[in-house]
Design a protein around this motif. Structure first.
Motif, PDB file in Angstrom:
ATOM      1  N   GLY A  54      31.465   2.075  66.044  1.00 25.09           N
ATOM      2  CA  GLY A  54      30.018   2.008  66.182  1.00 25.09           C
ATOM      3  C   GLY A  54      29.359   2.233  64.835  1.00 25.09           C
ATOM      4  O   GLY A  54      29.994   2.709  63.898  1.00 25.09           O
ATOM      5  N   VAL A  55      28.097   1.881  64.768  1.00 21.92           N
ATOM      6  CA  VAL A  55      27.346   2.055  63.525  1.00 21.92           C
ATOM      7  C   VAL A  55      26.258   3.099  63.724  1.00 21.92           C
ATOM      8  O   VAL A  55      25.797   3.337  64.837  1.00 21.92           O
ATOM      9  N   ALA A  56      25.862   3.713  62.635  1.00 16.37           N
ATOM     10  CA  ALA A  56      24.838   4.751  62.674  1.00 16.37           C
ATOM     11  C   ALA A  56      23.449   4.138  62.725  1.00 16.37           C
ATOM     12  O   ALA A  56      23.212   3.058  62.188  1.00 16.37           O
ATOM     13  N   ASP A  57      22.537   4.877  63.356  1.00 16.05           N
ATOM     14  CA  ASP A  57      21.148   4.448  63.395  1.00 16.05           C
ATOM     15  C   ASP A  57      20.486   4.581  62.029  1.00 16.05           C
ATOM     16  O   ASP A  57      19.488   3.940  61.754  1.00 16.05           O
ATOM     17  N   SER A  58      21.065   5.441  61.183  1.00 10.93           N
ATOM     18  CA  SER A  58      20.528   5.602  59.835  1.00 10.93           C
ATOM     19  C   SER A  58      21.663   5.874  58.858  1.00 10.93           C
ATOM     20  O   SER A  58      22.702   6.424  59.229  1.00 10.93           O
ATOM     21  N   ARG A  59      21.441   5.479  57.629  1.00 12.53           N
ATOM     22  CA  ARG A  59      22.433   5.737  56.582  1.00 12.53           C
ATOM     23  C   ARG A  59      22.629   7.235  56.388  1.00 12.53           C
ATOM     24  O   ARG A  59      23.744   7.696  56.138  1.00 12.53           O
ATOM     25  N   GLU A  60      21.568   8.012  56.558  1.00 11.53           N
ATOM     26  CA  GLU A  60      21.651   9.467  56.385  1.00 11.53           C
ATOM     27  C   GLU A  60      22.601  10.086  57.409  1.00 11.53           C
ATOM     28  O   GLU A  60      23.402  10.961  57.066  1.00 11.53           O
ATOM     29  N   TYR A  61      22.516   9.634  58.660  1.00 11.91           N
ATOM     30  CA  TYR A  61      23.393  10.196  59.693  1.00 11.91           C
ATOM     31  C   TYR A  61      24.848   9.784  59.444  1.00 11.91           C
ATOM     32  O   TYR A  61      25.768  10.581  59.632  1.00 11.91           O
ATOM     33  N   ASP A  62      25.034   8.570  58.997  1.00  8.19           N
ATOM     34  CA  ASP A  62      26.378   8.097  58.660  1.00  8.19           C
ATOM     35  C   ASP A  62      26.991   8.989  57.578  1.00  8.19           C
ATOM     36  O   ASP A  62      28.134   9.440  57.706  1.00  8.19           O
ATOM     37  N   LEU A  63      26.229   9.262  56.531  1.00  8.84           N
ATOM     38  CA  LEU A  63      26.706  10.133  55.455  1.00  8.84           C
ATOM     39  C   LEU A  63      26.929  11.559  55.939  1.00  8.84           C
ATOM     40  O   LEU A  63      27.908  12.207  55.554  1.00  8.84           O
ATOM     41  N   GLU A  64      26.047  12.037  56.803  1.00  7.58           N
ATOM     42  CA  GLU A  64      26.195  13.386  57.352  1.00  7.58           C
ATOM     43  C   GLU A  64      27.526  13.526  58.097  1.00  7.58           C
ATOM     44  O   GLU A  64      28.244  14.518  57.939  1.00  7.58           O
ATOM     45  N   LEU A  65      27.865  12.534  58.903  1.00 10.51           N
ATOM     46  CA  LEU A  65      29.114  12.583  59.667  1.00 10.51           C
ATOM     47  C   LEU A  65      30.328  12.580  58.737  1.00 10.51           C
ATOM     48  O   LEU A  65      31.263  13.372  58.918  1.00 10.51           O
ATOM     49  N   LYS A  66      30.305  11.712  57.741  1.00  5.53           N
ATOM     50  CA  LYS A  66      31.453  11.633  56.832  1.00  5.53           C
ATOM     51  C   LYS A  66      31.580  12.909  55.995  1.00  5.53           C
ATOM     52  O   LYS A  66      32.697  13.398  55.773  1.00  5.53           O
ATOM     53  N   ASN A  67      30.455  13.454  55.567  1.00  2.00           N
ATOM     54  CA  ASN A  67      30.492  14.721  54.827  1.00  2.00           C
ATOM     55  C   ASN A  67      30.981  15.861  55.703  1.00  2.00           C
ATOM     56  O   ASN A  67      31.721  16.732  55.244  1.00  2.00           O
TER      57      ASN A  67
END
Length: 192
Positions: A54-67
């Motif tokens: 799945g893809v994130a609704d925002s780039r910020e949330y995507d980065l938050e998850l990976k971090n």
């Protein structure tokens, strides 16, 4: 009486030999609680691996998850698959040991139905809403409390007991059939 309708391409789902991963198909969004799964992975005693599609609704949330995966030291036990095709998604269901789906108060939840069609047990949470209409504790999956510790125990239990997981998955598939989740049934019930 609820009229359950099937998910898209219901007839295409199948069961295959389980591989060493749990599958979490959903858009990356806070109410789906990918963060809770990452926290739980950090508390497991087994080397549980989760594939997120799945893809994130925002780039910020995507980065938050990976971090977060990195900070918890679980990045090697997580795969971020991004957007997958329908055929890839169906194959990922088929080969998973089980499905992880712990959203907050889901309304219906196609993920649960797709898991059942693939003959896979679902790990969900006690406050996940619609998933609880189909996930029966230690019959078709596991229901954890919405805490990292409780979810970690459920992840470990499914990971350690592959034969049991397969039995729960087949029970889930049978439950789907018993519920008569078809468009024909929906139409017939509406016309009564």
């Amino acid at each position: 009486a609820p009229l359950y309708h099937p998910p898209l391409n219901a007839e295409a789902f199948y069961t295959a030999t389980a591989e060493d991963y749990l599958f979490f198909p959903s858009r990356l969004w806070p109410v789906k609680r990918q963060t809770l799964v990452l926290e739980a992975l950090a508390k497991t005693s087994e080397p549980v691996t989760v594939y997120f599609a799945g893809v994130a609704d925002s780039r910020e949330y995507d980065l938050e998850l990976k971090n977060m995966a990195h900070s918890f030291g679980v990045e090697k036990r997580v795969r971020w698959l991004g957007l997958v095709s329908e055929a890839e998604k169906i194959a990922l269901y088929a080969k998973a040991t089980g499905i992880v789906y712990p959203p907050i108060d889901e309304d219906y939840g196609y993920v649960t139905l797709e898991a059942m069609l693939a003959g896979k047990p679902v790990i969900t949470c006690s406050d996940s809403g619609g998933t609880l209409e189909f996930v029966r504790q230690r019959e078709t999956g596991l229901v954890a409390e919405p805490t990292a510790g409780s979810l970690a125990q459920a992840l470990d239990e499914l990971w350690q007991n592959r034969d049991q997981a397969a039995r729960w998955g087949m029970a889930a598939k049978n439950c789907y059939q018993d519920c008569n989740i078809t468009w024909q049934n929906v139409v017939e019930r509406l016309l009564i």
